[in-house]
Design a protein around this motif. Structure first.
Motif, PDB file in Angstrom:
ATOM      1  N   LEU A 219       0.834  -1.201   0.000  1.00 28.79           N
ATOM      2  CA  LEU A 219       0.000   0.000   0.000  1.00 28.79           C
ATOM      3  C   LEU A 219       0.865   1.247   0.000  1.00 28.79           C
ATOM      4  O   LEU A 219       2.024   1.206   0.415  1.00 28.79           O
ATOM      5  CB  LEU A 219      -0.877   0.043   1.262  1.00 28.79           C
ATOM      6  N   GLN A 220       0.289   2.346  -0.468  1.00 25.02           N
ATOM      7  CA  GLN A 220       0.929   3.638  -0.277  1.00 25.02           C
ATOM      8  C   GLN A 220       0.781   3.999   1.204  1.00 25.02           C
ATOM      9  O   GLN A 220      -0.255   3.703   1.811  1.00 25.02           O
ATOM     10  CB  GLN A 220       0.251   4.709  -1.149  1.00 25.02           C
ATOM     11  N   PRO A 221       1.795   4.631   1.796  1.00 25.31           N
ATOM     12  CA  PRO A 221       1.714   4.967   3.227  1.00 25.31           C
ATOM     13  C   PRO A 221       0.432   5.702   3.597  1.00 25.31           C
ATOM     14  O   PRO A 221      -0.181   5.410   4.632  1.00 25.31           O
ATOM     15  CB  PRO A 221       2.951   5.843   3.449  1.00 25.31           C
ATOM     16  N   GLY A 222      -0.018   6.624   2.749  1.00 32.40           N
ATOM     17  CA  GLY A 222      -1.236   7.373   3.047  1.00 32.40           C
ATOM     18  C   GLY A 222      -2.469   6.492   3.069  1.00 32.40           C
ATOM     19  O   GLY A 222      -3.424   6.769   3.809  1.00 32.40           O
ATOM     20  N   SER A 223      -2.465   5.422   2.263  1.00 31.42           N
ATOM     21  CA  SER A 223      -3.626   4.528   2.196  1.00 31.42           C
ATOM     22  C   SER A 223      -3.781   3.698   3.462  1.00 31.42           C
ATOM     23  O   SER A 223      -4.877   3.214   3.776  1.00 31.42           O
ATOM     24  CB  SER A 223      -3.498   3.586   0.997  1.00 31.42           C
ATOM     25  N   LEU A 224      -2.685   3.546   4.177  1.00 28.28           N
ATOM     26  CA  LEU A 224      -2.720   2.758   5.405  1.00 28.28           C
ATOM     27  C   LEU A 224      -3.696   3.355   6.417  1.00 28.28           C
ATOM     28  O   LEU A 224      -4.362   2.640   7.164  1.00 28.28           O
ATOM     29  CB  LEU A 224      -1.312   2.716   6.016  1.00 28.28           C
ATOM     30  N   TYR A 225      -3.823   4.677   6.390  1.00 29.16           N
ATOM     31  CA  TYR A 225      -4.679   5.365   7.360  1.00 29.16           C
ATOM     32  C   TYR A 225      -6.167   5.157   7.087  1.00 29.16           C
ATOM     33  O   TYR A 225      -7.006   5.546   7.903  1.00 29.16           O
ATOM     34  CB  TYR A 225      -4.335   6.851   7.405  1.00 29.16           C
ATOM     35  N   ASN A 226      -6.498   4.557   5.948  1.00 31.66           N
ATOM     36  CA  ASN A 226      -7.886   4.165   5.697  1.00 31.66           C
ATOM     37  C   ASN A 226      -8.267   2.957   6.557  1.00 31.66           C
ATOM     38  O   ASN A 226      -9.447   2.627   6.691  1.00 31.66           O
ATOM     39  CB  ASN A 226      -8.100   3.817   4.222  1.00 31.66           C
ATOM     40  N   HIS A 227      -7.234   2.280   7.099  1.00 33.62           N
ATOM     41  CA  HIS A 227      -7.462   1.038   7.840  1.00 33.62           C
ATOM     42  C   HIS A 227      -7.042   1.120   9.307  1.00 33.62           C
ATOM     43  O   HIS A 227      -7.686   0.509  10.159  1.00 33.62           O
ATOM     44  CB  HIS A 227      -6.707  -0.105   7.157  1.00 33.62           C
ATOM     45  N   ILE A 228      -5.979   1.830   9.585  1.00 37.70           N
ATOM     46  CA  ILE A 228      -5.534   2.015  10.976  1.00 37.70           C
ATOM     47  C   ILE A 228      -5.194   3.487  11.181  1.00 37.70           C
ATOM     48  O   ILE A 228      -4.695   4.149  10.275  1.00 37.70           O
ATOM     49  CB  ILE A 228      -4.321   1.134  11.336  1.00 37.70           C
ATOM     50  N   ALA A 229      -5.432   3.969  12.379  1.00 40.66           N
ATOM     51  CA  ALA A 229      -5.184   5.386  12.661  1.00 40.66           C
ATOM     52  C   ALA A 229      -3.745   5.631  13.098  1.00 40.66           C
ATOM     53  O   ALA A 229      -3.112   6.595  12.680  1.00 40.66           O
ATOM     54  CB  ALA A 229      -6.148   5.888  13.729  1.00 40.66           C
ATOM     55  N   THR A 230      -3.213   4.727  13.944  1.00 46.12           N
ATOM     56  CA  THR A 230      -1.866   4.911  14.486  1.00 46.12           C
ATOM     57  C   THR A 230      -1.203   3.553  14.681  1.00 46.12           C
ATOM     58  O   THR A 230      -1.864   2.504  14.703  1.00 46.12           O
ATOM     59  CB  THR A 230      -1.901   5.617  15.863  1.00 46.12           C
ATOM     60  N   LYS A 231       0.096   3.585  14.854  1.00 49.46           N
ATOM     61  CA  LYS A 231       0.854   2.370  15.156  1.00 49.46           C
ATOM     62  C   LYS A 231       0.431   1.812  16.514  1.00 49.46           C
ATOM     63  O   LYS A 231       0.347   0.602  16.701  1.00 49.46           O
ATOM     64  CB  LYS A 231       2.355   2.694  15.125  1.00 49.46           C
ATOM     65  N   GLN A 232       0.160   2.697  17.468  1.00 45.77           N
ATOM     66  CA  GLN A 232      -0.284   2.273  18.800  1.00 45.77           C
ATOM     67  C   GLN A 232      -1.608   1.525  18.710  1.00 45.77           C
ATOM     68  O   GLN A 232      -1.805   0.511  19.384  1.00 45.77           O
ATOM     69  CB  GLN A 232      -0.431   3.493  19.723  1.00 45.77           C
ATOM     70  N   GLU A 233      -2.480   2.009  17.856  1.00 44.30           N
ATOM     71  CA  GLU A 233      -3.782   1.351  17.677  1.00 44.30           C
ATOM     72  C   GLU A 233      -3.590  -0.065  17.153  1.00 44.30           C
ATOM     73  O   GLU A 233      -4.263  -1.001  17.596  1.00 44.30           O
ATOM     74  CB  GLU A 233      -4.658   2.143  16.709  1.00 44.30           C
ATOM     75  N   LEU A 234      -2.657  -0.225  16.220  1.00 42.90           N
ATOM     76  CA  LEU A 234      -2.380  -1.547  15.662  1.00 42.90           C
ATOM     77  C   LEU A 234      -1.841  -2.481  16.736  1.00 42.90           C
ATOM     78  O   LEU A 234      -2.279  -3.625  16.854  1.00 42.90           O
ATOM     79  CB  LEU A 234      -1.375  -1.447  14.509  1.00 42.90           C
ATOM     80  N   LEU A 235      -0.885  -2.004  17.534  1.00 47.20           N
ATOM     81  CA  LEU A 235      -0.307  -2.839  18.585  1.00 47.20           C
ATOM     82  C   LEU A 235      -1.377  -3.275  19.583  1.00 47.20           C
ATOM     83  O   LEU A 235      -1.459  -4.453  19.940  1.00 47.20           O
ATOM     84  CB  LEU A 235       0.803  -2.076  19.318  1.00 47.20           C
ATOM     85  N   PHE A 236      -2.194  -2.334  20.019  1.00 47.18           N
ATOM     86  CA  PHE A 236      -3.252  -2.670  20.968  1.00 47.18           C
ATOM     87  C   PHE A 236      -4.216  -3.679  20.356  1.00 47.18           C
ATOM     88  O   PHE A 236      -4.621  -4.645  21.012  1.00 47.18           O
ATOM     89  CB  PHE A 236      -4.014  -1.425  21.410  1.00 47.18           C
ATOM     90  N   ASP A 237      -4.578  -3.477  19.101  1.00 45.43           N
ATOM     91  CA  ASP A 237      -5.506  -4.375  18.422  1.00 45.43           C
ATOM     92  C   ASP A 237      -4.940  -5.797  18.374  1.00 45.43           C
ATOM     93  O   ASP A 237      -5.649  -6.766  18.655  1.00 45.43           O
ATOM     94  CB  ASP A 237      -5.777  -3.864  17.000  1.00 45.43           C
TER      95      ASP A 237
END
Length: 198
Positions: free
Chosen positions: A43-61
């Protein structure tokens, strides 16, 4: 975690989770960047934000999903077991199997607990305590029935969990002892620890 609508969005989110899990397992949370994650998923880096808001959110998830799966799977493994001895054997077999099969999730859930924001850490620590409480309840039932001895049930639970979880650091699926034998040996070790001199 943010989700995009449609099956392709769900597939992309699953791919992001899998890639994030692998990158954090291999390199650690601090070293993993969202740019690197986007590249691994294609993905393009900007497109990643369509799915996750932050790296912290991903880790918690990732850690939260791991803990919820752990709890739900344990409940299924203990279904139908009312005898404390059989319940403890079922817990032992489950814990070993889960930790062998989900080594990455277990490692991240332990090693990266420190990387969670305080609010997220509190939630995960609460879930961990609930899991520990399941084992404590089995031990308490065994003490009450006269099947087990334990001067301090929670200390006994922590000792059992430390021994069983240690399998993540040394187990080799291609080694000389198969999984069935490994589970049987650990079941005996755990039972000996709470029944000796009873």
């Amino acid at each position: 975690m943010s989700r995009t609508a449609g099956s392709s969005g769900a597939k992309t989110l699953a791919a992001i989770r899998e890639a994030g899990l692998q990158l954090i397992y291999e390199h650690g949370y601090e070293a993993m960047t969202l740019r690197r994650l986007a590249r691994k998923v294609g993905l393009q880096p900007g497109s990643l934000y369509n799915h996750i808001a932050t790296k912290q959110e991903l880790l918690f998830d990732l850690i939260h999903n791991h803990m919820i799966t752990l709890m739900e799977s344990l409940d299924k493994a203990l279904e139908g077991h009312t005898n404390p001895v059989e319940s403890l054997k079922a817990f032992t077999a489950f814990h070993l199997t889960y930790h062998i099969e989900r080594k990455r999730e277990v490692f991240i859930g332990s090693a990266e607990l420190r990387s969670l924001d305080p609010e997220n850490r509190e939630i995960i620590v609460g879930l961990r305590r609930t899991y520990e409480d399941r084992l404590c309840a089995i031990l308490e039932a065994g003490v009450a029935s006269g099947d087990f001895i334990a001067e301090d049930v929670r200390v006994a639970a922590y000792a059992i969990l430390a021994m069983l979880t240690g399998i993540c650091t040394w187990y080799d699926p291609g080694g000389r002892i198969d999984r069935k034998a490994l589970i049987r040996i650990h079941e005996q070790l755990v039972l000996d620890g709470v029944t000796k001199n009873r």
